[in-house]
Design a protein around this motif. Structure first.
Motif, PDB file in Angstrom:
ATOM      1  N   GLU A 101       0.809  -1.218   0.000  1.00 41.58           N
ATOM      2  CA  GLU A 101       0.000   0.000   0.000  1.00 41.58           C
ATOM      3  C   GLU A 101       0.843   1.268   0.000  1.00 41.58           C
ATOM      4  O   GLU A 101       0.422   2.326   0.462  1.00 41.58           O
ATOM      5  N   GLU A 102       2.053   1.136  -0.544  1.00 49.08           N
ATOM      6  CA  GLU A 102       2.885   2.288  -0.882  1.00 49.08           C
ATOM      7  C   GLU A 102       3.283   2.154  -2.342  1.00 49.08           C
ATOM      8  O   GLU A 102       3.249   1.054  -2.914  1.00 49.08           O
ATOM      9  N   CYS A 103       3.656   3.279  -2.949  1.00 48.99           N
ATOM     10  CA  CYS A 103       4.020   3.264  -4.362  1.00 48.99           C
ATOM     11  C   CYS A 103       5.368   3.934  -4.580  1.00 48.99           C
ATOM     12  O   CYS A 103       5.743   4.872  -3.857  1.00 48.99           O
ATOM     13  N   ALA A 104       6.079   3.428  -5.572  1.00 46.25           N
ATOM     14  CA  ALA A 104       7.247   4.132  -6.075  1.00 46.25           C
ATOM     15  C   ALA A 104       6.751   5.115  -7.122  1.00 46.25           C
ATOM     16  O   ALA A 104       6.040   4.737  -8.049  1.00 46.25           O
ATOM     17  N   VAL A 105       7.080   6.393  -6.954  1.00 47.07           N
ATOM     18  CA  VAL A 105       6.597   7.441  -7.862  1.00 47.07           C
ATOM     19  C   VAL A 105       7.794   8.083  -8.551  1.00 47.07           C
ATOM     20  O   VAL A 105       8.660   8.673  -7.889  1.00 47.07           O
ATOM     21  N   TYR A 106       7.826   7.941  -9.874  1.00 49.15           N
ATOM     22  CA  TYR A 106       8.930   8.518 -10.650  1.00 49.15           C
ATOM     23  C   TYR A 106       8.422   9.733 -11.414  1.00 49.15           C
ATOM     24  O   TYR A 106       7.474   9.636 -12.199  1.00 49.15           O
ATOM     25  N   ALA A 107       9.034  10.895 -11.163  1.00 47.01           N
ATOM     26  CA  ALA A 107       8.680  12.136 -11.855  1.00 47.01           C
ATOM     27  C   ALA A 107       9.572  12.265 -13.085  1.00 47.01           C
ATOM     28  O   ALA A 107      10.795  12.381 -12.959  1.00 47.01           O
ATOM     29  N   PHE A 108       8.958  12.249 -14.262  1.00 44.17           N
ATOM     30  CA  PHE A 108       9.728  12.165 -15.502  1.00 44.17           C
ATOM     31  C   PHE A 108      10.649  13.375 -15.710  1.00 44.17           C
ATOM     32  O   PHE A 108      11.857  13.219 -15.916  1.00 44.17           O
ATOM     33  N   ASN A 109      10.100  14.580 -15.679  1.00 39.86           N
ATOM     34  CA  ASN A 109      10.923  15.759 -15.962  1.00 39.86           C
ATOM     35  C   ASN A 109      11.917  16.048 -14.844  1.00 39.86           C
ATOM     36  O   ASN A 109      13.059  16.429 -15.107  1.00 39.86           O
ATOM     37  N   ALA A 110      11.488  15.851 -13.608  1.00 37.61           N
ATOM     38  CA  ALA A 110      12.394  16.092 -12.479  1.00 37.61           C
ATOM     39  C   ALA A 110      13.430  14.983 -12.351  1.00 37.61           C
ATOM     40  O   ALA A 110      14.520  15.194 -11.803  1.00 37.61           O
ATOM     41  N   GLY A 111      13.115  13.777 -12.852  1.00 34.56           N
ATOM     42  CA  GLY A 111      14.043  12.652 -12.753  1.00 34.56           C
ATOM     43  C   GLY A 111      14.206  12.139 -11.339  1.00 34.56           C
ATOM     44  O   GLY A 111      15.257  11.598 -10.984  1.00 34.56           O
ATOM     45  N   THR A 112      13.172  12.276 -10.512  1.00 29.41           N
ATOM     46  CA  THR A 112      13.267  11.883  -9.103  1.00 29.41           C
ATOM     47  C   THR A 112      12.371  10.678  -8.816  1.00 29.41           C
ATOM     48  O   THR A 112      11.316  10.510  -9.414  1.00 29.41           O
ATOM     49  N   LEU A 113      12.795   9.873  -7.868  1.00 27.54           N
ATOM     50  CA  LEU A 113      12.035   8.706  -7.424  1.00 27.54           C
ATOM     51  C   LEU A 113      11.752   8.846  -5.940  1.00 27.54           C
ATOM     52  O   LEU A 113      12.645   9.180  -5.154  1.00 27.54           O
TER      53      LEU A 113
ATOM     54  N   ILE B 213       4.940  14.228 -15.648  1.00 30.69           N
ATOM     55  CA  ILE B 213       4.329  12.899 -15.701  1.00 30.69           C
ATOM     56  C   ILE B 213       4.885  12.055 -14.558  1.00 30.69           C
ATOM     57  O   ILE B 213       6.107  11.952 -14.389  1.00 30.69           O
ATOM     58  N   PHE B 214       3.963  11.467 -13.798  1.00 35.10           N
ATOM     59  CA  PHE B 214       4.340  10.638 -12.661  1.00 35.10           C
ATOM     60  C   PHE B 214       3.975   9.184 -12.951  1.00 35.10           C
ATOM     61  O   PHE B 214       2.795   8.852 -13.121  1.00 35.10           O
ATOM     62  N   THR B 215       4.987   8.338 -13.045  1.00 42.31           N
ATOM     63  CA  THR B 215       4.753   6.897 -13.130  1.00 42.31           C
ATOM     64  C   THR B 215       4.589   6.369 -11.714  1.00 42.31           C
ATOM     65  O   THR B 215       5.423   6.640 -10.841  1.00 42.31           O
ATOM     66  N   ILE B 216       3.508   5.634 -11.482  1.00 39.32           N
ATOM     67  CA  ILE B 216       3.134   5.194 -10.138  1.00 39.32           C
ATOM     68  C   ILE B 216       3.120   3.670 -10.121  1.00 39.32           C
ATOM     69  O   ILE B 216       2.289   3.040 -10.766  1.00 39.32           O
ATOM     70  N   SER B 217       4.063   3.087  -9.403  1.00 39.53           N
ATOM     71  CA  SER B 217       4.221   1.636  -9.405  1.00 39.53           C
ATOM     72  C   SER B 217       4.031   1.088  -7.994  1.00 39.53           C
ATOM     73  O   SER B 217       4.780   1.449  -7.073  1.00 39.53           O
ATOM     74  N   PRO B 218       3.026   0.233  -7.779  1.00 40.38           N
ATOM     75  CA  PRO B 218       2.810  -0.350  -6.449  1.00 40.38           C
ATOM     76  C   PRO B 218       4.033  -1.137  -5.970  1.00 40.38           C
ATOM     77  O   PRO B 218       4.565  -1.975  -6.703  1.00 40.38           O
TER      78      PRO B 218
ATOM     79  N   ARG C 148       9.089   7.292  -2.470  1.00 38.17           N
ATOM     80  CA  ARG C 148       8.079   6.369  -1.935  1.00 38.17           C
ATOM     81  C   ARG C 148       6.917   7.181  -1.402  1.00 38.17           C
ATOM     82  O   ARG C 148       7.117   8.145  -0.656  1.00 38.17           O
ATOM     83  N   VAL C 149       5.700   6.799  -1.784  1.00 35.03           N
ATOM     84  CA  VAL C 149       4.520   7.562  -1.376  1.00 35.03           C
ATOM     85  C   VAL C 149       3.432   6.586  -0.935  1.00 35.03           C
ATOM     86  O   VAL C 149       3.066   5.689  -1.695  1.00 35.03           O
ATOM     87  N   PRO C 150       2.880   6.731   0.295  1.00 36.64           N
ATOM     88  CA  PRO C 150       1.715   5.933   0.681  1.00 36.64           C
ATOM     89  C   PRO C 150       0.566   6.174  -0.298  1.00 36.64           C
ATOM     90  O   PRO C 150       0.420   7.276  -0.844  1.00 36.64           O
ATOM     91  N   LYS C 151      -0.270   5.158  -0.496  1.00 32.02           N
ATOM     92  CA  LYS C 151      -1.241   5.203  -1.592  1.00 32.02           C
ATOM     93  C   LYS C 151      -2.208   6.377  -1.516  1.00 32.02           C
ATOM     94  O   LYS C 151      -2.661   6.886  -2.540  1.00 32.02           O
ATOM     95  N   ASN C 152      -2.548   6.837  -0.303  1.00 29.22           N
ATOM     96  CA  ASN C 152      -3.537   7.908  -0.191  1.00 29.22           C
ATOM     97  C   ASN C 152      -2.929   9.256   0.198  1.00 29.22           C
ATOM     98  O   ASN C 152      -3.645  10.175   0.566  1.00 29.22           O
TER      99      ASN C 152
END
Length: 742
Positions: free
Chosen positions: A615-627, A647-652, A629-633
């Motif tokens: 119930e946490e996600c890895a969030v990758y910000a494309f333009n910022a190039g940052t990764l 653009i944020f790629t959100i991977s459980p 960890r973010v809780p789902k809510n």
């Protein structure tokens, strides 16, 4: 989706789930339960007519979002709080409602007043009649029922408006369209259609590159310049300019009379003289030889040709010997009061004056079949069929607008199925509900007005329109978000939107005018694209805000890939204004705007997350190039300037074992990074199947011992601070297996 009650009329009120939606409902309004908690709302009249306007009741104090035909060809969105803000020609109305909870009624300190649910009010086709919604200054909601033929009349419209409700707005739309497809039988839901062949490949359209001056040499020059830059289109749309046409109103040596260009008519189904060229060696080429050459030399998989639904803008030339067998007759369009009540269009004004050469509906299959069989014999793989809503104005004498639209669409579908291997049809300028609800087989359609490279105030409107329009269109077709220019000051903005739109990706660059740094973020080495699974649509919290003119809201668009979610955030404020909407100082806010997004902005994320999700996600910000960890809510802040996006790629994140947590991100140099992840399985190791070449990223809570790509050891990098693991994918295979060993 839980539906607790069928809509009912009680004590002069339309009620949904016990909530009053409309007050003062007139006695001539009737309601008929239909299916799964939904109902049809209609009305009766004392006298028959081809055009009725019925009052439904008063609508006030509901946040709404509607889609309406602003001008005859195209829908745009509008948000508001009462019926007076609902324009003529509204084709979808979504209301946000709240139902009271007994627990909350007992708890006076409760922060919320109820649980949100959504009410869909959808005007549909009712036999030979087409229905739309509109509001009045006194906040009355009305529906208009019209046949488009003075001789086709009725005194009742009992199934003109469909009403349904649900807890999830996206599920509500999907289920409602499925119910209607089954009940009406005039159209099909997207899930039952065969997709066109081109949608997963990068394409080039000749329109903005050449407009009607397209030539074989120009096409070759453009393909050559793409190839030189290392990215070649796999499909080509030869747009307007290849056909044999005549403008009988243009006099030799005199300037063209403004408007008569739209009255130009088709004179033959074959290519014009520009595509029949005599070469210097004495040989000649034609369309067939051109297509053979460009497929051989430039790796094209598909070539599509443009034509209008009526043949050309002004239809076909009735005097043409080649076309006489289709029994064409000159007819003068008659526009709906809704069309002329919103924004008039120069093309329609011209055609009302000069007329349209209309192919006999009984002969229209022969017309399409002859044209398409000729094109197919020349190597053409499909067609883009434009100017479709014109047909709605030609219903007089043909049983009305719904009847003639149905005949034309059925003939088109039949010809496509007969002449092209796949369902290779792009529909365009087809946003009227006549077309939407006559779409049995067509599976791709343009989602908004054209990308206009020379109109700076249209860029933000384009992105907002395609995403909102996809709410409705995306249940019937794959929405086509249109071409754009890779070499343009808004290329990043448009490219990022196309990447997450679940739509085809194609450009209309002039030869030599390409930005390959942009294209390489969209297109893989084999010419395919990382298309997301669904139509990109606004996130739930954006549905009832105006991301173009309220001066404060960012537009968030969500989508899903196979293993990851994605949210694109766009600042569409301060660069343009909606037509038919008053402006104020706040509408032109050119300062950076801040907002928040959350992993749960991605609908159905839990469906792809699996049982081992923490119930946490890895969030990758494309333009910022940052990764991170973010809780789902949890909300994450984002700030963007005008025409900026992220653009944020959100991977459980999933648990591999007790001390290792992992989430694939994908090709981190591509806008839709997660679209590259085909599969990810956890055993003693992590095994990933990935598409494409480039830098593949993942979140890992621990540094691996080694990584293998295609069973061979591969160097990798690892940041203990962010958990970003990267490995370079270089092999030629389209699907690569990555093994990560701890």
């Amino acid at each position: 989706m839980t539906i607790t009650a069928v809509p009912v009329i009680k004590n002069g009120c339309l009620m949904v789930r016990g909530k009053v939606v409309l007050t003062g409902v007139p006695n001539n309004v009737v309601i008929t339960p239909s299916s799964s908690g939904s109902a049809f709302v209609g009305a009766t009249s004392t006298s028959p007519s081809s055009h009725h306007v019925f009052n439904l009741g008063t609508l006030e104090n509901y946040r709404f979002m509607c889609l309406f035909i602003a001008k005859i060809w195209w829908m745009i969105p509008r948000v508001g709080r009462s019926a007076s803000e609902i324009p003529m020609e509204t084709q979808m109305l979504l209301l946000e409602a709240e139902e009271e909870s007994a627990l909350e009624l007992l708890d006076e300190e409760s922060e919320t007043s109820g649980n949100k649910f959504y009410v869909l009010v959808l005007p549909v086709l009712d036999g030979a009649f087409r229905t739309t919604l509109q509001g009045t200054k006194s906040n009355e909601l009305q529906f208009c029922s019209e046949s488009g033929d003075p001789n086709v009349k009725t005194s009742q419209a009992l199934e003109g408006v469909f009403v349904n409700s649900g807890d999830n707005p996206f599920e509500l739309l999907k289920e409602s369209i499925k119910i209607l497809a089954k009940l009406k039988g005039t159209f099909s839901h997207l899930e039952s259609k065969k997709s066109a062949a081109h949608i997963d490949w990068f394409g080039w359209c000749t329109w903005d590159a050449f407009y009607t001056d397209v030539t074989p040499n120009g096409i070759k020059e453009g393909l050559k310049s793409f190839k030189k830059g290392g990215i070649s289109p796999k499909y080509l749309i030869i747009d307007d300019g290849w056909q044999e046409t005549e403008n009988e109103f243009k006099k030799e040596g005199e300037p063209i009379i403004e408007g008569t260009q739209f009255a130009t008519r088709l004179t033959d189904i074959k290519e014009n003289s520009k595509f029949k060229i005599s070469e210097s060696d004495g040989s000649s080429t034609n369309l067939k030889e051109l297509i053979h050459q460009i497929k051989e030399n430039y790796g094209l998989k598909y070539v599509y040709m443009w034509h209008a639904l009526a043949g050309y803008w002004g239809g076909v030339q009735p005097a043409s010997e080649a076309l006489k067998k289709y029994n064409p007759k000159l007819q003068y369009p008659v526009q709906s009061p809704g069309n002329v009540g919103n924004i008039t269009d120069i093309a329609m004004d011209s055609l009302e004056k000069y007329g349209v050469g209309v192919v006999d509906p009984e002969k229209v299959f022969d017309f399409y079949n002859d044209m398409h069989s000729y094109l197919a014999s020349s190597g053409v793989d499909g067609v883009k069929v434009d100017v479709q809503n014109l047909i709605e104005t030609l219903g007089a004498g043909h049983g009305g607008r719904v009847s003639i639209t149905k005949q034309y669409h059925e003939a088109l579908d039949e010809s496509i199925e007969k002449n092209f291997i796949d369902n290779n049809l792009i529909c365009c300028m087809c946003h009227n509900s006549d077309s939407i609800f006559s779409s049995k087989k067509s599976a791709t359609a343009r989602a908004s007005e054209d990308f206009m490279p020379n109109e700076p105030t249209f860029q933000t409107l384009h992105i907002a329109s395609v995403s909102f329009n996809s709410l409705l269109l995306g249940e019937v077709v794959v929405p086509d978000w249109d071409m754009f220019h890779s070499n343009h000051n808004t290329a990043e903005f448009h490219g990022a939107a196309r990447a997450i739109g679940g739509c085809p990706v194609y450009v209309s660059d002039k030869p030599g005018k390409h930005d390959f740094t942009i294209l390489k973020k969209l297109v893989l080495h084999d010419g395919s694209i990382l298309r997301a699974r669904y139509a990109g649509r606004p996130t739930r919290d954006c549905l009832f805000v105006d991301p173009v003119m309220d001066g404060k809201s960012l537009l968030k668009i969500w989508n899903l890939n196979k293993i990851t979610g994605v949210v694109g955030v766009f600042n569409c404020q301060g660069a343009g204004t909606w037509p038919m909407k008053e402006t104020s100082e706040s509408t032109q806010n050119t300062n950076p705007i801040s907002g928040r997004f959350s992993p749960l902005d991605v609908e159905y994320l839990e469906d792809i997350a699996g049982e081992t999700w923490i119930e946490e996600c890895a969030v990758y910000a494309f333009n910022a190039g940052t990764l991170s960890r973010v809780p789902k809510n949890r909300g994450v802040g984002v700030s963007l300037g005008v025409l900026e996006c992220e653009i944020f790629t959100i991977s459980p994140i999933k648990m591999l074992n007790e001390d290792i947590e992992f989430a694939p991100i994908g090709l981190i140099e591509m806008y839709n990074s997660g679209g590259a992840v085909e599969d990810c399985t956890f055993g003693e190791t992590v095994t990933i199947k990935a598409r494409g070449r480039g830098l593949f990223g993942a979140y890992s809570s621990k540094k691996p011992r080694f990584c293998k790509v295609e069973k061979k050891d591969e160097d990798f990098t690892y940041s203990s601070g962010s958990g970003l693991l990267t490995v370079n994918l270089q092999s030629e295979s389209s699907i690569k297996e990555i093994e990560i060993v701890y």
